[in-house]
Scaffold this active site. Structure first.
Site, PDB file in Angstrom:
ATOM      1  N   THR A 194       0.720  -1.280  -0.001  1.00  0.00           N
ATOM      2  CA  THR A 194       0.023  -0.043   0.080  1.00  0.00           C
ATOM      3  C   THR A 194       0.837   1.100  -0.106  1.00  0.00           C
ATOM      4  O   THR A 194       0.451   2.334  -0.519  1.00  0.00           O
ATOM      5  CB  THR A 194      -1.087   0.182   1.073  1.00  0.00           C
ATOM      6  N   LEU A 240      -3.047   4.687  -0.693  1.00  0.00           N
ATOM      7  CA  LEU A 240      -4.530   4.449  -0.906  1.00  0.00           C
ATOM      8  C   LEU A 240      -4.356   3.020  -0.525  1.00  0.00           C
ATOM      9  O   LEU A 240      -4.579   2.058  -1.292  1.00  0.00           O
ATOM     10  CB  LEU A 240      -5.113   4.425  -2.230  1.00  0.00           C
ATOM     11  N   HIS A 241      -4.448   2.719   0.946  1.00  0.00           N
ATOM     12  CA  HIS A 241      -4.439   1.307   1.273  1.00  0.00           C
ATOM     13  C   HIS A 241      -5.482   0.583   1.201  1.00  0.00           C
ATOM     14  O   HIS A 241      -5.397  -0.582   0.492  1.00  0.00           O
ATOM     15  CB  HIS A 241      -4.150   1.197   2.984  1.00  0.00           C
ATOM     16  N   ASP A 242      -6.825   0.742   1.694  1.00  0.00           N
ATOM     17  CA  ASP A 242      -7.948  -0.113   1.681  1.00  0.00           C
ATOM     18  C   ASP A 242      -8.401  -0.349   0.183  1.00  0.00           C
ATOM     19  O   ASP A 242      -8.722  -1.462  -0.331  1.00  0.00           O
ATOM     20  CB  ASP A 242      -8.973   0.573   2.280  1.00  0.00           C
TER      21      ASP A 242
END
Ligand code: BDR
Ligand code: CA
Length: 311
Positions: A194, A240-242
């Site tokens: 991420t 933008l991890h998720d």
């Protein structure tokens, strides 16, 4: 047939982008969204989930509120990243869509059992409390789960709450221990991938230029969200991890993965919530997780924009 998914989440601006992408994608049948305490307390993650569904034009989505605190430890939140509301950066009207009267844990159990053998995919963007509680309450759901794709953990990148722990795992390490120990197929998007999914300014401008409510909200949220990461990590843009979870399910070829054994630290306060990854297969333990570690960044951002622009 679209893949039946539940999105377990603590929105959060990056959760919001993941949810919008999923709602825009006909490849998914989103059975429901199960907010949990995480980035902000539960009442706010529920409110934010409703706002996100409404800006997506999807007030019909089931939102089943989950657990207000982790299984064992006290709740730790992250307003320092996401702002006081958890979704700072773009104001939306108070939502009017209903909240389900079913608890997330029961909703997950019922959805799993009614999906049949390997019928349900869990997309987890938050501390794993709801999922672990469902597995503890009704272990018979395990065979009904096709796969869990989770944002959490870190190896070469270390942690983003402590030196060794990533937020989602750190907040409820005992839940992560239960879920990762379940024997289910797990795909993990840790900080190692991420932190390569960082926002480019030009991309945010392109999102805003689409001009739809969902795109304007995305531009506002992420412009606010990335200020924290830019201060901490330098001028590469916020990670933008998720959305990596949803993008992986849509286009797995955007990612590189390695199967390794992963265990969660639940004993040592010093390294609490660390994901111990046997990257070089030293332990002789069978791999139990596919760990995403590289990403086609341009392909990823093209995919997100193309999907969110559909809303
Ligand atoms: C994770 O923690 C939260 O702040 C984000 O929404 C993401 O799920 C990143 O460590
Ligand atoms: Ca999240």
């Amino acid at each position: 047939m679209p893949r039946r998914i539940i999105i377990d989440t603590d929105p959060g601006q990056d959760d919001a982008v993941a949810i919008l992408t999923a709602l825009a994608s006909p490849e998914f049948d989103v059975l429901g969204i199960t907010p949990v305490a995480g980035n902000v307390p539960l009442d706010k993650t529920v409110l934010n989930a409703r706002k996100i569904c409404e800006v997506a034009g999807r007030p019909d989505v089931t939102i089943a509120p989950g657990c207000p605190r982790p299984m064992v430890r006290d709740l730790v939140t992250a307003e320092y990243v996401h702002g006081k509301t958890g979704l700072d950066g773009y104001d939306l009207p108070d939502p009017t869509m209903p909240v389900s009267d079913r608890h997330a844990v029961d909703f997950i159990i019922e959805a799993a059992l009614s999906s049949g053998h390997k019928g349900l995919t869990l997309c987890t963007l938050a501390p794993l409390t709801n999922i672990a509680m469902a597995m503890v309450k009704a272990p018979q759901i395990v065979p009904c789960i096709r796969e869990i794709v989770m944002m959490g953990g870190g190896h070469f990148e270390g942690g983003n709450v402590t030196g060794t722990a990533e937020f989602n795992i750190y907040v409820d390490p005992h839940a992560a221990h239960v879920v990762i120990g379940s024997g289910l197929p797990i795909v993990m998007a840790p900080l190692d991938v991420t932190h390569k999914a960082t926002i480019k300014r030009g991309w945010l401008d392109r999102v805003g230029a689409v001009g739809t409510p969902a795109c304007l909200a995305t531009e506002g949220w992420l412009s606010f969200y990335e200020r924290y990461d830019i201060e901490r990590y330098g001028d590469t843009g916020g990670p933008l991890h998720d959305p990596c979870v949803i993008a992986y399910l849509l286009e797995p070829e955007l990612f590189k993965a390695k199967r390794v054994h992963v265990a969660v630290e639940i004993a040592s306060e010093l390294t609490m919530g660390a994901t111990a990854m046997d990257w070089w297969r030293m332990s002789g333990k069978a791999p139990n997780v596919s760990v995403l570690h590289d990403i086609d960044r341009d392909g990823f951002f093209d995919l997100l924009l193309e999907r969110i622009a559909r809303l």
